[in-house]
Scaffold this active site. Structure first.
Site, short mmCIF file in Angstrom:
data_model
loop_
_atom_site.label_atom_id
_atom_site.label_comp_id
_atom_site.label_asym_id
_atom_site.label_seq_id
_atom_site.Cartn_x
_atom_site.Cartn_y
_atom_site.Cartn_z
N CYS A 74 -2.89 6.62 -6.96
CA CYS A 74 -3.69 5.89 -6.16
C CYS A 74 -4.75 6.75 -5.33
O CYS A 74 -5.87 6.13 -4.91
CB CYS A 74 -2.70 5.65 -4.79
SG CYS A 74 -1.50 4.48 -5.31
N ASN B 250 -1.34 -3.65 -3.22
CA ASN B 250 -1.86 -2.16 -3.64
C ASN B 250 -2.27 -2.12 -5.20
O ASN B 250 -1.46 -2.17 -6.01
CB ASN B 250 -0.49 -1.35 -3.44
CG ASN B 250 -1.17 0.19 -3.74
OD1 ASN B 250 -2.08 0.54 -4.22
ND2 ASN B 250 -0.22 1.07 -3.43
N HIS C 232 -7.75 3.59 1.13
CA HIS C 232 -6.96 3.17 0.04
C HIS C 232 -5.75 2.18 0.57
O HIS C 232 -5.25 2.24 1.77
CB HIS C 232 -6.09 4.24 -0.60
CG HIS C 232 -4.90 3.84 -1.59
ND1 HIS C 232 -4.94 2.83 -2.59
CD2 HIS C 232 -3.65 4.10 -1.57
CE1 HIS C 232 -3.98 2.60 -3.02
NE2 HIS C 232 -3.08 3.23 -2.52
O1 UT7 Z 1 -0.31 3.91 -2.76
C1 UT7 Z 1 0.63 4.97 -2.02
C2 UT7 Z 1 1.67 4.43 -2.36
N1 UT7 Z 1 2.81 3.72 -1.64
C3 UT7 Z 1 2.85 3.42 -0.31
O2 UT7 Z 1 2.14 4.08 0.58
C4 UT7 Z 1 4.02 2.62 0.13
C5 UT7 Z 1 4.79 3.44 1.49
N2 UT7 Z 1 5.63 2.74 1.88
C6 UT7 Z 1 5.65 1.77 2.57
O3 UT7 Z 1 4.68 1.00 2.52
C7 UT7 Z 1 6.84 1.02 3.37
O4 UT7 Z 1 7.82 1.91 3.42
C8 UT7 Z 1 7.48 0.03 2.56
C9 UT7 Z 1 6.53 -1.46 2.60
C10 UT7 Z 1 7.91 0.38 1.11
C11 UT7 Z 1 8.84 -0.23 2.95
O5 UT7 Z 1 8.69 -0.66 4.43
P1 UT7 Z 1 9.77 0.18 5.64
O6 UT7 Z 1 9.31 -0.38 6.94
O7 UT7 Z 1 9.41 1.47 5.40
O8 UT7 Z 1 10.97 -0.30 5.35
P2 UT7 Z 1 12.57 0.48 4.60
O9 UT7 Z 1 12.02 0.99 3.40
O10 UT7 Z 1 12.85 1.32 5.74
O11 UT7 Z 1 13.17 -0.95 4.57
C12 UT7 Z 1 13.68 -1.66 5.83
C13 UT7 Z 1 14.71 -2.67 5.11
C14 UT7 Z 1 15.92 -2.05 4.25
O12 UT7 Z 1 17.13 -2.74 4.61
P3 UT7 Z 1 18.21 -2.00 5.64
O13 UT7 Z 1 18.53 -0.84 4.63
O14 UT7 Z 1 17.47 -1.60 6.74
O15 UT7 Z 1 19.28 -2.90 5.65
C15 UT7 Z 1 15.47 -2.46 3.01
O16 UT7 Z 1 16.69 -2.50 1.80
O17 UT7 Z 1 14.06 -3.51 4.48
C16 UT7 Z 1 14.85 -3.73 3.05
N3 UT7 Z 1 13.85 -4.14 2.10
C17 UT7 Z 1 13.53 -5.52 1.88
N4 UT7 Z 1 13.97 -6.49 2.50
C18 UT7 Z 1 13.41 -7.76 2.02
C19 UT7 Z 1 13.35 -3.38 1.42
N5 UT7 Z 1 12.41 -4.15 0.42
C20 UT7 Z 1 12.61 -5.53 0.84
C21 UT7 Z 1 12.09 -6.54 0.40
N6 UT7 Z 1 12.28 -7.80 0.79
N7 UT7 Z 1 11.10 -6.81 -0.79
#
Ligand code: UT7
Length: 323
Positions: free
Chosen positions: A113, A280, A250
């Protein structure tokens, strides 16, 4: 003093739009979850036979036309991509050939990225050492091809697209009043590899592999890394957040962008956002956002523009320029 100025911009987004609601039938997710957690509403996805070279070429041709530069006058091409057409040769060389260029040289740059920031910084070094005068810098990605479409934690986040700029040598007086790139700062730290990587490659599995990410871990590091390279840009120019006319980050997640801008004291009306419509697009996200804001008249001649990226590696970096 030689300065590197952006003289033309181009973009290309594939015709097919995938809405958040379309993903509800592919994985266990909801349109609301995606929008709330990321700010993404839709992304563009390449057609079956459309490649990184195809979309990169389209953005490149638009940038060349906008700059009024003929491929015959280009000295080199750098393509930032993690989704090349082939393991080798470089996709940049394929684009070079399609542009009818048989002189100069072209290569791919791989910093995920952060790729566009790495490529623009590299172009700036070549220009300032006097060896070349006109460089085409492209960011083009087809991440849809390396996503695991059964993994809801990653497949909802990315999109395909391409952006390109023409960078040309210009005379400056060596002060911060010059137009062009004023400073850039790159970093990488391979100890974070496991947090964001592709689980395949020519020398390991012999396959292309799929993107794997510990999203929460990446998020945890992102804001600190972004502010680190922006503070480095401020230290070396004497500028502060008050001097920034446009912040072009980004586009990974609206929450990361908002948190970074808040920490730096950059007001939201100065932040260019495309993540809602593009998702992204990795190395393509900054040129897509930059070109959109330049073309719609937000970014004006003389404006101070701050670019930053953070991604797999980890890699991260910033470029501060006067438009
Ligand atoms: O370009 C650089 C590379 N990428 C990034 O910069 C991405 C960086 N990370 C992020 O943007 C965020 O961490 C995410 C968008 C990937 C995730 O958001 P989050 O607020 O950190 O959520 P989380 O990973 O803590 O997940 C929260 C909950 C989980 O369930 P439990 O364990 O709380 O029951 C996940 O399993 O959301 C669940 N979850 C989803 N639910 C519905 C994860 N993906 C999904 C989904 N739909 N697509």
């Amino acid at each position: 003093m030689i300065r590197s100025q952006i003289t033309g911009c181009g973009t290309y987004l594939p015709a097919r739009i995938m809405e958040n609601s379309d993903l509800e039938s592919i994985v266990d997710t909801s349109a609301e979850w995606i929008e709330q957690r990321t700010g993404i509403r839709q992304r563009h996805i390449v057609a079956e036979n459309e490649t990184t070279a195809d979309i990169g070429e389209k953005a490149a041709r638009e940038a060349l036309a906008a700059a009024g530069v003929d491929p015959a006058d280009l000295d080199m091409i750098i393509l930032a991509t993690s989704t090349p057409n082939n393991t080798f040769p470089a996709t940049a060389v394929e684009i070079q050939s399609r542009l009818g260029m048989h002189h100069g040289y072209a290569f791919d740059m791989q910093a995920v990225c952060s790729g566009f920031v790495f490529a623009l910084t590299t172009a700036d070094q070549y220009i300032r050492n006097g060896s070349v005068k006109k460089i085409l810098v492209i960011g083009a990605e087809t991440f849809s091809r390396i996503l695991d479409w059964t993994d809801r934690t990653t497949c909802v986040l990315f999109g395909d697209g391409a952006g390109a700029v023409v960078v040309e040598a210009a005379e400056g007086d060596g002060t911060m009043a010059d137009r062009g790139i004023l400073t850039s700062h790159l970093r990488s730290d391979g100890s974070h590899k496991e947090k964001l990587f592709v689980d395949g490659g020519p020398s390991t599995t012999g396959t292309v592999g799929h993107l794997r990410m510990q999203g929460r871990e990446v998020f945890r590091h992102a804001v600190g890394m972004i502010t680190d390279v922006i503070e480095a840009a401020y230290d070396s120019t004497g500028f502060t957040s008050e001097d920034i006319d446009w912040f072009v980050p980004h586009q990974a997640n609206k929450r990361i962008i908002d948190a970074s801008a808040r920490k730096l004291g950059i007001p939201s009306e100065k932040v260019v956002i495309t993540v809602d419509r593009h998702g992204n697009t990795s190395a393509a996200s900054i040129p897509l956002a930059l070109c959109e804001a330049a073309r719609d008249g937000r970014i004006k001649r003389g404006d101070i523009v701050l670019l930053e990226a953070m991604g797999g590696g980890f890699t991260w970096g910033s470029v501060l320029l006067r438009w």
